[in-house]
Every structure is written in structure tokens, then in C-alpha cells.
Motif scaffolding. Structure first.
Motif, PDB file in Angstrom:
ATOM      1  N   ALA A 240     -48.671 -59.662  18.609  1.00 36.96           N
ATOM      2  CA  ALA A 240     -48.440 -59.869  19.674  1.00 36.96           C
ATOM      3  C   ALA A 240     -49.282 -57.843  19.738  1.00 36.96           C
ATOM      4  CB  ALA A 240     -47.676 -60.171  20.175  1.00 36.96           C
TER       5      ALA A 240
ATOM      6  N   THR B 227     -50.245 -63.591  25.989  1.00 40.23           N
ATOM      7  CA  THR B 227     -49.823 -62.626  25.489  1.00 40.23           C
ATOM      8  C   THR B 227     -48.052 -62.447  24.923  1.00 40.23           C
ATOM      9  OG1 THR B 227     -50.557 -60.548  26.052  1.00 40.23           O
ATOM     10  CG2 THR B 227     -48.561 -59.870  25.620  1.00 40.23           C
TER      11      THR B 227
ATOM     12  N   LEU C  74     -50.108 -52.985  23.889  1.00 41.65           N
ATOM     13  CA  LEU C  74     -51.239 -53.431  25.005  1.00 41.65           C
ATOM     14  C   LEU C  74     -52.050 -51.720  24.603  1.00 41.65           C
ATOM     15  CD1 LEU C  74     -49.383 -55.493  27.309  1.00 41.65           C
ATOM     16  CD2 LEU C  74     -50.708 -55.876  25.298  1.00 41.65           C
TER      17      LEU C  74
END
Lengths: 422, 422
Positions: A33, A127, A168
Motif C-alpha cells: 500500500a 487502500t 499517498l
């Protein structure tokens, strides 16, 4: 209006293409991730979504959602499908990705058949489902369902010390939308079983009606280290022995073969750890699961009692730490019935099944009716490059998903409809 | 002629002085065989030997032997006493050193009383008894007793890669004499019990009549790693479970409280070692001891059978490796009786006792009548800085050793003798 037809070949091709994103020179597939590989995988999937005319939104914790509004009235709650595309280390290509790409195939089939929607269809890739880099697992869907505040999630540091926010941002998926901005009418998730039951019983479709509760604890037993040759048995306080007796008791009395309770001691260590020294300390973890909350709680209680008694008999003390505790989740009975009906209509063998693993669906179940469809895993293998489900089995699962979406988003009626086919 | 009187104060002072050799800045005492600290300890003890008029010889594997010929006829086989002065890591000050320094005190007491010897008395400090740096343990006495060729022993590499030959040369204790050059008439070794029995029963003297046999094995169990949440109990091949069941069986059926067989699983590890993965591999070691060879062999057999049955029931395979096997040693009944008689005469409580640990005496027993005298260990503790035996207890043990040496080397008779006293 045509009967919708799934393009199974494209689904398979996309699974393999996505399965190459994050594959290293050593041949191992890893798309943690928020990693660059995850970013590349997201770009690929988002590109396919846009090519299919979906409006793509990224929310504040990176959840990737493509919306097919079609002819649906504005404001109608969407039918949501999807899963996740992040992986574990040295992963297979099906876990999570199958649900996302089959969802896209379903949308494209309905589009090609000219389906008039009563509700929009939303396709999600959540996510950090795997929880390998950031804990806990199912993080994106947990936040989406309101189970954790976005700011708290974004501040979580991964195993490499980088926060979710930083990760992110680095891959360009720090979105603007508030997680949960679309409240689903229902959520259906297609996934590989990751267990041996369907294959063992020769069943094609699992109608997942519940997801097990899970209890994770760690134990530290303290006795007394001593010389193995000079200490009589009667004067020992052997922490390793107590651990062993407790583990044997688990199989005998708490999680016997054929029961619903699962018990696993996956880690166990002794100190000082020398061949000729009685172990003064033993540490182990216990993973308990059961689809019934009362039985799960009873299993925890009975183990605690037995462990205490065994320890007292040997002059050993026990220190218990709770690591995680999630109650079982009951999926929506109506959705489960639809899955069974679809399988029956398509003459696919089907049985109700409990999910042993955690999934995004258990989080979505907090905010809407939810259920899952399972397809068999060869050898029950997952989290492993040998993970495999045959093209036939993949196609059957996608067909059942198509039926479910069609029934929920474009039910038969005077305004036009679609009946799942192919 | 005087009744010999032990100088207990000097014995205690020397124990403490030797206990400072090899004590680091962190306060931990470590005098590994062949180390500089061992060299310094040897120098100290050899100096005390020479000051007492002993002829000091170093043999080819570094065994340090001081001979008091006195008035004994040349060629009479000596009465040998002693032990070792090498230590474990972070050791106490009594293990081994007590036997050597008490032996010196006994010689000095007999000298001071003008004792006329019928046999010489030899005081030995054997090389590498502990086996921490060089394996096996009791190496110097093993070679002395003819159990291993000197060249083979000298070629052994220690834990730091240095050979015994190199280590002894570096500290100046690579001797010329052939190990075993003096064949003893008898060997008596005074030692701390290193176990809890004497203290537990309030007994002052242990007349050690035997030394346990020891069996060391390691086991590798192979099942199948799998997901803890999705694998039904009936389809598991849990190697950790089988290990646990086997360990519980040991205590229940092979080494119960109050029996003569001792069983210890000191090391145990699971792989892959994750909280939510069924362990596909388990490794553990088993230390079995019994003073009776037939019972020890039976214990090995019964465990092997039970382990195999438990493994088969779970679809797990077993791989066994034998690490060490020594048969029990029976000490000399006559010497044991002398020890008991001495204790009785001195009104010291006494019981026969089995040595649980290995000692140089078990090697010397291969070449001459041998026995050991034990004194209590506080809390049964050894191999630990908290190792302790009180001055009173140390003095009592030395007195019994004195009686034994006096009876063997200077028996009562017309030519003059000594009766142990003080």
C-alpha cells in the motif's frame, strides 16, 4: 436490450497485466500500500475505469472509486462493488485484484447491453487492505465506513516509518473527497476463498453469509530457569512445559477437528533457549476465530482458565496481552439469498460459507447491506505466488456478481431492465 | 604427629582471589578455557602449588598437575584430587575452583601435620571442563583418561575459531608431558552440588555414587504452513501442535515428578512464526537423563514411538538428530563408603546422591576408582553469579576430602599415619 455478456478474456488479460505491476527482477510480486508499485497499479486501474466512462474520485485516504452514473437518477444510492489492489510480499495475482477487475468487467458488460440503471454502480479499490505496511488491515474501508477518522489514519506510520499521508502524496493519491462521500445502497465483494473448503468439496460458488470474529492475544509465562541435569522434576517451574500443555489443551478441548472454533499458536519461543537449561520464560501468541461471538468469547474464557490452572500447578505466572478483537460480522441475508439464486439459475454448485479472513466487506457491512461471493482457491493457497483459481472458476464468480449487480442496480420493471446472462 | 587442621580462612581467601581473575569492568566473571584470564588463573594456582612444594607439570592438553611426593615410595600410584578452574560466561566463584583449592588446602594440612605418605598426592586442574569455548566438555580429563587422542583434542576449534593448541600456546600452557602420565590409585573430587537437593533436604554432604547418563537429541517436525483463519482444524498439519503434544507427553509419561528420569525441552521454535499462520515447521531439543542405562534407553524409545504416533495423526513428518550420548557412570563403592563414614564420624548429615551434571570424575572413573563429594548449592544455583555455598559448608566438604585423602595416601599403620581431624 441485450442480455449482458461478460468479456472473460479481457478480465483474465487484465489480471495478468496488473499482476506484472510490482514484479521485481527476482520474479516476486509485491505491491505494498502506498508504494510506487501500488501507484502504478492504481494508475493502470484508474485508466481502465476512465476508458469505461467512469467518473474517478480519490478520497482523503486514497480509496479509488469509479462511478458509472448511467441513466440512474441523481441522488440514488449506488450499488458498490470492488475490493483492493494492494498485495502482501511475494504475492499471487488474484487476492483483491479479482474483485476489482471482475467488477469492471461487470460494469462494461452492463454498459454494452445498454442497461438502464435505476441506481449508479460504484467500483472501489480500497487502500491498504492487507495491513502489511500500515496497521491495521482493511484500513481504507475502515475509514470509509466511519470506523476511524481520516486524520488518524493518515498519521499512521508504516513499517518503514513513512506515514500514510506521506506515502499517498508521493504516489499522487492523496485525494480531496471525504471518505464515505458515497453511501452505498448495498455492497457486494467477489473474492478468492483463500482456504481449502470449496475445492475440497468440489463447490463452485461460496455464498459468504458471515465473517468470523477474531481474537489475537499474546502470553508471557514466567517460571524459573535451571540446570536440566541437576533439578529434580518435582522442583521445576518449567514455563515451556506449561505452554506446551496449554497448546495441547486447545486442540483437545477448545478447537477440536470439525468444530467451528479455530485456534492457532503461530509463534512460540523459550528463554534462555539452551539445550540443557529448563526454560524459565515462554512466549506465544494465540489466534482464535469463530463465526459466533458467544462461542468466541467462551473459547477465550476457557483457555484463560485452563492456562491459569496449568500454570499454577507448575509454579508459573501468566501475563496476557490482547492484540486485536473483532466481533463476527453477519452479512445481509437478502444478498446471500440472491447469490444462491444466481448460482442455482446458472446450475453452479453453491454452499454457504464463513469467511475465515478479514475483508473490506466486513467494514462496509457497518454502513450498508453487504455480502461476499467466493470462488475456489487451488490447494487453499493464498498470500503466496502459487495462489491460483482457474479461468472457468473466475468466469463463474464474475457471472454471479453480474447477476447481483443487475438485480440491485437495474431490477426488472417497466422502465427497462437487465437480466444477468452469459 | 599432629592431627591435620584445615586452614579454612585461607581456602576462602584464595577462592575470592581466584574469583577476581577474569572479572571484567562490568563485574562479570568469565575465565574461558585457554583465554588470557584462564592463563592468569592458572599462573595464580600454579604459584600456590609451587609455594606448597608441589612439583608442577603441564601436559600436552594443558592439564595442570601438582605432585606432592613427600615420603611416598617412588612409583607408588598417587591419590589424585582436583577439578577445574575454567568457567562459563558470567560465572560464580565456586564451580570447579572449590575442588582445586580445597585440594590444595588438604595437602597443606597434611604437610603441616607432618604426615608420612604411603602414596603421593596429585592435585589436578583439568583443561576445558565447561565446554563453553571448546566442545566437548570435560575435554582435558577425557584426554587424560585416554578417551580422545591428544592431537585430536589440540585440533579442536573453539567458538572463536582458535584451536586448543593455539590457545594453550598463547597462554604458555602447551605442556610436554603425555596426558595420563600419572595413573592414579584413586580419584576424589569435591564439588558444589549445582542442584537443589542437599539444601532442600538440609543435608551437609553428598556422597556421589553415580553420575547420570545423558541423551541429547534435536527434532525437526514438518507439516504445512497455512492461513489461521481459513483452514479448518480437520485439514491442518500443524507441526507446532505435535511438538506441544510430545512435550506434554514427556512430563506425563516419561519423566513424571518423583521419578529418576529427567526430561527437558530447552529450545523450541516455530516457522514461519507469524501470529496468523499455522506453523509448518517446528524444531526442538530434548535433554534426557537417568542414572540407569536401561531406563535411559527406554525413555528414548518411548519418546520416539510417541512422537511418531502423534506426528502421524497430524500428517507431520519427524527428522531426529542425535547430538550426544553418554552412559551412566557408577562411582567406586568403597570410596563412597569412605565418604559416608567420614561424614558420620564428623556428625555431618549425609546422603547418597546422583550427579546430574557432567564432571571430570566421570572421565577419571574410566582409569581408576573414583567418587565425588558434594556440598549444598544455595537455591541449587550454578553457572550464575549468584552461585553460593556458605563458609561452614565449604569447610565441612573440605574436611571430608581431607579424611579421604588421608585414608588413601597415609593409612593408619606402624609407619606413622594421619587421622583426619579438625
Amino acid at each position: 436490450m441485450n442480455r449482458p455478456t461478460l468479456d472473460d478474456a479481457t478480465l483474465l488479460a487484465r489480471l495478468r497485466e496488473l499482476g506484472e505491476v510490482g514484479r521485481g527482477a527476482d520474479g516476486r510480486l509485491t505491491r505494498l500500500a502506498g508504494s510506487a508499485a501500488d501507484g502504478a497499479g492504481r494508475d493502470l486501474v484508474a485508466g481502465w475505469m476512465r476508458a469505461a466512462g467512469l467518473a474517478v474520485t480519490i478520497d482523503a485516504v486514497g480509496n479509488l472509486i469509479g462511478l458509472w452514473q448511467g441513466s440512474a437518477p441523481v441522488g440514488a444510492a449506488p450499488v458498490m462493488i470492488g475490493s483492493h489492489i494492494d498485495t502482501v510480499i511475494d504475492a499471487g495475482i488474484y487476492d483483491g485484484c479479482y474483485g476489482v477487475l471482475a467488477g469492471l468487467a461487470v460494469i462494461e458488460a452492463l454498459q454494452a447491453a445498454g442497461t438502464r440503471l435505476a441506481r449508479p454502480v460504484a467500483l472501489a479499490a480500497f487502500t491498504n487492505e492487507e495491513g502489511v505496511r500500515f496497521a491495521p488491515d482493511m484500513l481504507g474501508s475502515l475509514v470509509y465506513a466511519g470506523g476511524m477518522a481520516p486524520e488518524e489514519a493518515l498519521a499512521i506510520r508504516g513499517t518503514d516509518g513513512v506515514t500514510l499521508r506521506e506515502a499517498l502524496a508521493a504516489i499522487g493519491y492523496a485525494g480531496e473527497a471525504a471518505p464515505g462521500f458515497l453511501r452505498p445502497h448495498a455492497y457486494l465483494e467477489l473474492h478468492i476463498e483463500q482456504g481449502p473448503v470449496l475445492e475440497h468439496e468440489g463447490i463452485a460458488i461460496g455464498a459468504v453469509d458471515r465473517l468470523q470474529g477474531i481474537s489475537w492475544q499474546s502470553f508471557r509465562l514466567s517460571g524459573e530457569a535451571n540446570h536440566a541435569g541437576t533439578t529434580p522434576m518435582a522442583l521445576r517451574r518449567d514455563a515451556g512445559l506449561v505452554a506446551a500443555q496449554a497448546i495441547a489443551f486447545l486442540r483437545e478441548a477448545i478447537a477440536p477437528r470439525g468444530g467451528t472454533t479455530l485456534a492457532t499458536v503461530g509463534t512460540l519461543s523459550l528463554d534462555p533457549g539452551a539445550i540443557n537449561v529448563i526454560p524459565g520464560t515462554a512466549r506465544f501468541t494465540l489466534d482464535l476465530r469463530d463465526p459466533d461471538e458467544a462461542r468466541l468469547a467462551a473459547a477465550e474464557q476457557r483457555f484463560a482458565t485452563a492456562l491459569r490452572q496449568l500454570a499454577e500447578a507448575e509454579g508459573v505466572t501468566v501475563e496476557t496481552t490482547r492484540l486485536a478483537r473483532f466481533a463476527p460480522v453477519l452479512f445481509d441475508a437478502g444478498l446471500v439469498a440472491r447469490i444462491e439464486a444466481s448460482a442455482a439459475r446458472r446450475k453452479l454448485s453453491c454452499r454457504r460459507i464463513t469467511s475465515g479472513a478479514g475483508h473490506d466487506a466486513q467494514m462496509l457491512a457497518r454502513i450498508c447491506p453487504a455480502a461476499m461471493i467466493f470462488v475456489p482457491s487451488q490447494g487453499g493457497i493464498s498470500h503466496n505466488p502459487r495462489e491460483f483459481t482457474s479461468p472457468r472458476q473466475l468466469a463463474d464468480g464474475a457471472a454471479v456478481l453480474l447477476d447481483g449487480v443487475a438485480a440491485l442496480a437495474a431490477p426488472p420493471g417497466p422502465a427497462g431492465a437487465a437480466q444477468g446472462g452469459s
